[in-house]
Design a protein around this motif. Sequence first.
Motif, mmCIF file in Angstrom:
data_model
loop_
_atom_site.group_PDB
_atom_site.id
_atom_site.type_symbol
_atom_site.label_atom_id
_atom_site.label_comp_id
_atom_site.label_asym_id
_atom_site.label_seq_id
_atom_site.Cartn_x
_atom_site.Cartn_y
_atom_site.Cartn_z
ATOM 1 N N ASN A 109 0.838 -1.198 0.000
ATOM 2 C CA ASN A 109 0.000 0.000 0.000
ATOM 3 C C ASN A 109 0.882 1.262 0.000
ATOM 4 O O ASN A 109 2.105 1.189 0.170
ATOM 5 C CB ASN A 109 -0.980 -0.009 1.168
ATOM 6 N N GLN A 110 0.246 2.388 -0.183
ATOM 7 C CA GLN A 110 0.976 3.647 -0.345
ATOM 8 C C GLN A 110 1.731 4.058 0.901
ATOM 9 O O GLN A 110 2.760 4.741 0.813
ATOM 10 C CB GLN A 110 0.002 4.757 -0.741
ATOM 11 N N VAL A 134 -6.597 -9.279 -2.897
ATOM 12 C CA VAL A 134 -6.909 -7.847 -2.827
ATOM 13 C C VAL A 134 -8.059 -7.599 -1.852
ATOM 14 O O VAL A 134 -8.016 -6.659 -1.043
ATOM 15 C CB VAL A 134 -7.233 -7.297 -4.224
ATOM 16 N N ARG A 135 -9.068 -8.451 -1.881
ATOM 17 C CA ARG A 135 -10.212 -8.285 -0.965
ATOM 18 C C ARG A 135 -9.839 -8.562 0.483
ATOM 19 O O ARG A 135 -10.456 -8.005 1.408
ATOM 20 C CB ARG A 135 -11.360 -9.202 -1.395
ATOM 21 N N ALA A 136 -8.828 -9.404 0.702
ATOM 22 C CA ALA A 136 -8.413 -9.727 2.072
ATOM 23 C C ALA A 136 -7.540 -8.651 2.700
ATOM 24 O O ALA A 136 -7.322 -8.650 3.918
ATOM 25 C CB ALA A 136 -7.664 -11.064 2.087
ATOM 26 N N MET A 137 -7.060 -7.726 1.895
ATOM 27 C CA MET A 137 -6.245 -6.642 2.425
ATOM 28 C C MET A 137 -7.138 -5.546 2.994
ATOM 29 O O MET A 137 -8.266 -5.342 2.537
ATOM 30 C CB MET A 137 -5.326 -6.097 1.332
ATOM 31 N N SER A 139 -6.281 -2.345 3.017
ATOM 32 C CA SER A 139 -6.089 -1.124 2.235
ATOM 33 C C SER A 139 -7.024 -1.117 1.028
ATOM 34 O O SER A 139 -7.220 -2.152 0.385
ATOM 35 C CB SER A 139 -4.644 -1.042 1.732
ATOM 36 N N PRO A 140 -7.597 0.030 0.689
ATOM 37 C CA PRO A 140 -8.394 0.117 -0.542
ATOM 38 C C PRO A 140 -7.537 -0.239 -1.749
ATOM 39 O O PRO A 140 -6.352 0.119 -1.824
ATOM 40 C CB PRO A 140 -8.827 1.585 -0.584
ATOM 41 N N ALA A 141 -8.123 -0.947 -2.703
ATOM 42 C CA ALA A 141 -7.375 -1.392 -3.873
ATOM 43 C C ALA A 141 -6.738 -0.230 -4.624
ATOM 44 O O ALA A 141 -5.622 -0.343 -5.150
ATOM 45 C CB ALA A 141 -8.291 -2.185 -4.805
ATOM 46 N N ALA A 142 -7.420 0.900 -4.663
ATOM 47 C CA ALA A 142 -6.899 2.067 -5.375
ATOM 48 C C ALA A 142 -5.637 2.635 -4.727
ATOM 49 O O ALA A 142 -4.936 3.449 -5.339
ATOM 50 C CB ALA A 142 -7.964 3.149 -5.467
ATOM 51 N N ALA A 196 -8.634 -5.017 -12.904
ATOM 52 C CA ALA A 196 -10.060 -5.261 -12.679
ATOM 53 C C ALA A 196 -10.418 -5.205 -11.202
ATOM 54 O O ALA A 196 -11.577 -4.973 -10.846
ATOM 55 C CB ALA A 196 -10.464 -6.613 -13.260
ATOM 56 N N SER A 197 -9.414 -5.397 -10.336
ATOM 57 C CA SER A 197 -9.618 -5.307 -8.885
ATOM 58 C C SER A 197 -9.497 -3.877 -8.382
ATOM 59 O O SER A 197 -9.504 -3.644 -7.177
ATOM 60 C CB SER A 197 -8.609 -6.194 -8.154
ATOM 61 N N SER A 198 -9.351 -2.930 -9.298
ATOM 62 C CA SER A 198 -9.275 -1.490 -9.014
ATOM 63 C C SER A 198 -7.904 -1.022 -8.559
ATOM 64 O O SER A 198 -7.763 0.084 -8.025
ATOM 65 C CB SER A 198 -10.343 -1.073 -7.982
#
Length: 246
Positions: A109-110, A134-137, A139-142, A196-198
């Motif tokens: 993440n950032q 990605v869903r398990a993290m 942090s927002p995907a973006a 596709a996961s953003s």
Amino acid sequence: MNGLSLIYPVWEAPPDILAYTTTRAGGISEGTYASLNVGEHVGDEPGRVKHNRSLLPGAQGITWLQQVHSNDVVTLPATLHKADAAISRTPGLSCAVMTADCVPVLLCNQTGTEVAAIHAGWRGLADGVIGNTVRAMTSPAAQLFAWIGPAICGDCYEVDQQLAAQFDSVPGAVKRRNDNKALLDLPLIAEYQLLASSIRSVVQSKACTYTDSTRFFSHRRASHAGNINTGRQVSVIGIRKSGNND
């Protein structure tokens, strides 16, 4: 470090992120495993594998998964390591995935407080291991950065038409031929699924494990040469402990 030749992602990760992929160089294994094989399960001498693993940056904090081509994700520290992706939010506790043609994907993440590593072969890609991770993290995907490490490229990965058909929805991923075979671009599929996961920032290493025999182990290349087994490289990502430059 120790004669190792490591590949470091060129991406936007913050400086407190430790991320790299090993090459074949710098270890003590011999023959088809020469020289930096880190796979315990491929028939190499265990003592050599243990030594090779000890050479890696942050070696003591690496968690090694039992990879089974699944879409399962674990968050470290974990008591069960049978999975194909791992997430860490603990400084000094690093995620790792071994490959020898499959796609390694590293995420952070950032703010440098969450990382993940994904082992994505065609089964994992078909079953959604990237999306699951990605869903398990938290942090927002973006707000995630992604790096796709060395893997077999789309010009070298020949599969049957039935397997390839699972990825027809990915633009450019399948090149069909007239002999009931097709070429499948796993790194491109991984990139498509990440976007596709953003996830907005995705970087490809563009390194092919099959063609670059000097730097990488390749299961398919070894099979074509008549070798049952070959070594594994590893892709590692973690959050550095304060004051630790490993």
